[in-house]
Design an enzyme around this catalytic site. Structure first.
Site, PDB file in Angstrom:
ATOM      1  N   HIS A 123      -6.919   0.615  -6.714  1.00 21.96           N
ATOM      2  CA  HIS A 123      -7.366   0.339  -5.418  1.00 21.96           C
ATOM      3  C   HIS A 123      -8.201  -1.067  -5.424  1.00 21.96           C
ATOM      4  O   HIS A 123      -9.323  -1.293  -5.546  1.00 21.96           O
ATOM      5  CB  HIS A 123      -8.716   1.307  -4.617  1.00 21.96           C
ATOM      6  N   ARG A 148       1.083  -0.979  -0.055  1.00 23.24           N
ATOM      7  CA  ARG A 148       0.202  -0.292   0.238  1.00 23.24           C
ATOM      8  C   ARG A 148       0.950   1.253  -0.161  1.00 23.24           C
ATOM      9  O   ARG A 148       1.825   1.510   1.084  1.00 23.24           O
ATOM     10  CB  ARG A 148      -0.830  -0.536   0.934  1.00 23.24           C
ATOM     11  N   GLN A 168      -9.949  -2.995  -3.550  1.00 22.30           N
ATOM     12  CA  GLN A 168     -11.632  -3.021  -2.575  1.00 22.30           C
ATOM     13  C   GLN A 168     -12.719  -3.554  -3.224  1.00 22.30           C
ATOM     14  O   GLN A 168     -13.833  -3.299  -3.005  1.00 22.30           O
ATOM     15  CB  GLN A 168     -11.410  -1.765  -2.397  1.00 22.30           C
ATOM     16  N   ASP A 188     -16.667   8.523  -2.334  1.00 18.51           N
ATOM     17  CA  ASP A 188     -15.294   8.154  -1.497  1.00 18.51           C
ATOM     18  C   ASP A 188     -14.850   9.110  -0.914  1.00 18.51           C
ATOM     19  O   ASP A 188     -15.427  10.606  -1.590  1.00 18.51           O
ATOM     20  CB  ASP A 188     -14.594   7.915  -2.536  1.00 18.51           C
ATOM     21  N   ARG A 209     -14.634  -7.275   2.253  1.00 16.46           N
ATOM     22  CA  ARG A 209     -12.859  -6.520   2.365  1.00 16.46           C
ATOM     23  C   ARG A 209     -12.136  -8.213   2.315  1.00 16.46           C
ATOM     24  O   ARG A 209     -10.980  -8.475   1.610  1.00 16.46           O
ATOM     25  CB  ARG A 209     -11.646  -5.733   2.938  1.00 16.46           C
ATOM     26  N   CYS A 248     -16.545   2.971  -0.036  1.00 17.11           N
ATOM     27  CA  CYS A 248     -14.459   2.587   0.510  1.00 17.11           C
ATOM     28  C   CYS A 248     -14.611   2.324   2.198  1.00 17.11           C
ATOM     29  O   CYS A 248     -13.807   1.414   2.984  1.00 17.11           O
ATOM     30  CB  CYS A 248     -14.031   2.393  -0.470  1.00 17.11           C
TER      31      CYS A 248
HETATM   32  N1  NVA Z   1      -9.643   7.680  -1.930  1.00 20.01           N
HETATM   33  C1  NVA Z   1      -9.027   6.977  -0.593  1.00 20.01           C
HETATM   34  C2  NVA Z   1      -9.376   6.009  -0.551  1.00 20.01           C
HETATM   35  C3  NVA Z   1      -9.118   4.663   1.115  1.00 20.01           C
HETATM   36  C4  NVA Z   1      -9.601   3.571   0.835  1.00 20.01           C
HETATM   37  C5  NVA Z   1      -7.370   7.091  -0.343  1.00 20.01           C
HETATM   38  O1  NVA Z   1      -6.714   6.717  -1.193  1.00 20.01           O
HETATM   39  O2  NVA Z   1      -7.245   8.404   0.483  1.00 20.01           O
HETATM   40  N1   CP Z   2     -11.000   1.068   2.236  1.00 16.52           N
HETATM   41  C1   CP Z   2     -10.190   1.176   2.829  1.00 16.52           C
HETATM   42  O1   CP Z   2      -8.702   0.573   2.186  1.00 16.52           O
HETATM   43  O2   CP Z   2      -9.914   1.539   3.985  1.00 16.52           O
HETATM   44  P1   CP Z   2      -8.732   1.190   4.383  1.00 16.52           P
HETATM   45  O3   CP Z   2      -7.769   2.389   4.270  1.00 16.52           O
HETATM   46  O4   CP Z   2      -8.751   1.445   6.767  1.00 16.52           O
HETATM   47  O5   CP Z   2      -7.483   0.289   4.347  1.00 16.52           O
END
Ligand code: NVA
Ligand code: CP
Length: 313
Positions: free
Chosen positions: A135, A108, A138, A231, A300, A272
């Protein structure tokens, strides 16, 4: 011939065929049923998973850790403040070292190139657990949740309201195209999806018989929506843009009026998470009867377990 994903990485769902996504979803439903009926398995016994994090996570980290651990595997959490990656060691060298010690790697972080380089050099499956661009894990959970709530995805209408060029908008367009679900990105022109990706996704949608639309007009997007998705307005790493995003995106907030404008009382609300309640969605909607966000979060784990079963065993 059956679908075989053994040894494969998941960097973006663009690399997967519709029948491969179907295979992952089928396993996801099976492992969820196993969990709910108390069946226990040790499919990852003796295996190890490296979990690399440049950004924070609740759901994704816990999904990978519990899914791998409860099947007898050993997940190892490695945050960027603990390991040499990004400081004293290149991605290529880190990948080759981890690939000698672990059965799989999840990443990540910020750059899609990082996860692609890890995959090129590791020699073991690498999973994209979120980058600035995509992602994919997700979206597997999202599609599983839609199947549970609404049945067959083909012909359903998903509307994503918000930042139309972030990792979730990108991945939802791809996922929708793969499962034959119409997807409308409802976003201000300044935050419309990137043209090149849109063209790629539309070619895929032609094959699966659905449409990918982009509009900034609520009256065009909302009627007959089956799913409203949103989101955060500023993704991780973009926090300094929040003020400008609030100005741009306030007209796209998911509220009761937006849910009503679908004209579909069976329309579900998805996110998400984590959510900034009061920004992209009102408390009333996310806590209301149309919201399926907690099932979505739970899924998830099941979809990530399915991904690892399909690619590691
Ligand atoms: N678009 C958000 C998704 C988090 C799961 C981010 O990248 O912070
Ligand atoms: N939806 C999601 O990826 O959540 P986290 O950032 O908590 O992993």
């Amino acid at each position: 011939m059956g679908v075989n994903l053994r040894g494969r990485s998941l960097l973006t769902l663009l690399d997967f065929e519709p029948e491969q996504v179907r295979h992952l979803l089928d396993i996801s439903h099976t492992v969820k049923a196993e969990r709910l009926t108390g069946q226990k398995h040790q499919r990852f016994q003796g295996m190890t998973l490296a979990m690399l994090f440049e950004k924070r996570s609740t759901r994704t980290r816990c999904a990978f850790e519990t899914a791998f651990g409860e099947e007898g595997g050993h997940p190892v959490f490695l945050s960027s403040s603990d390991i040499q990656l990004g400081a004293k060691e290149s991605i290529e060298d880190t990948a080759r070292v981890l690939g000698r010690m672990f059965d799989a790697i999840m990443f990540r972080g910020f750059s899609q190139e990082t996860v692609e380089t890890l995959s090129e050099y590791a020699g073991v499956p690498v999973y994209n657990a979120l980058t600035d661009r995509f992602h994919p894990t997700q979206v597997l959970a999202d599609i599983m949740t839609i199947e549970e709530k609404l049945g067959d995805t083909s012909g359903l209408n998903l509307v994503y309201a918000g930042d139309g060029r972030n990792n979730m908008a990108n991945s939802l367009m791809i996922g929708s195209a793969l499962v034959g679900m119409n997807c409308t990105i409802l976003a201000p022109k300044q935050l419309s999806p990137e043209e090149e990706l849109l063209a790629t996704v539309r070619r895929l949608a032609e094959d699966t018989g659905c449409e990918i639309r982009v509009t900034d007009d609520r009256r065009e997007a909302l009627p007959d929506a089956d799913i409203i998705y949103t989101d955060v307005w500023a993704s991780m790493g973009e926090e300094d843009r929040l003020k400008e995003r609030i100005e741009l995106l306030t007209p796209f907030r998911v509220d009761s009026e937006m849910m009503e404008q679908t004209g579909n009382p069976g329309c579900i609300f998805m996110h998400c998470l984590p959510a900034v309640k009061g920004n992209e969605v009102t408390v009333e909607v996310i806590e209301g009867p149309q919201s399926v966000v907690w099932d979505e979060a739970e899924n998830r784990k099941h979809t990530i377990k399915a991904l690892m079963i399909a690619t590691l065993l």
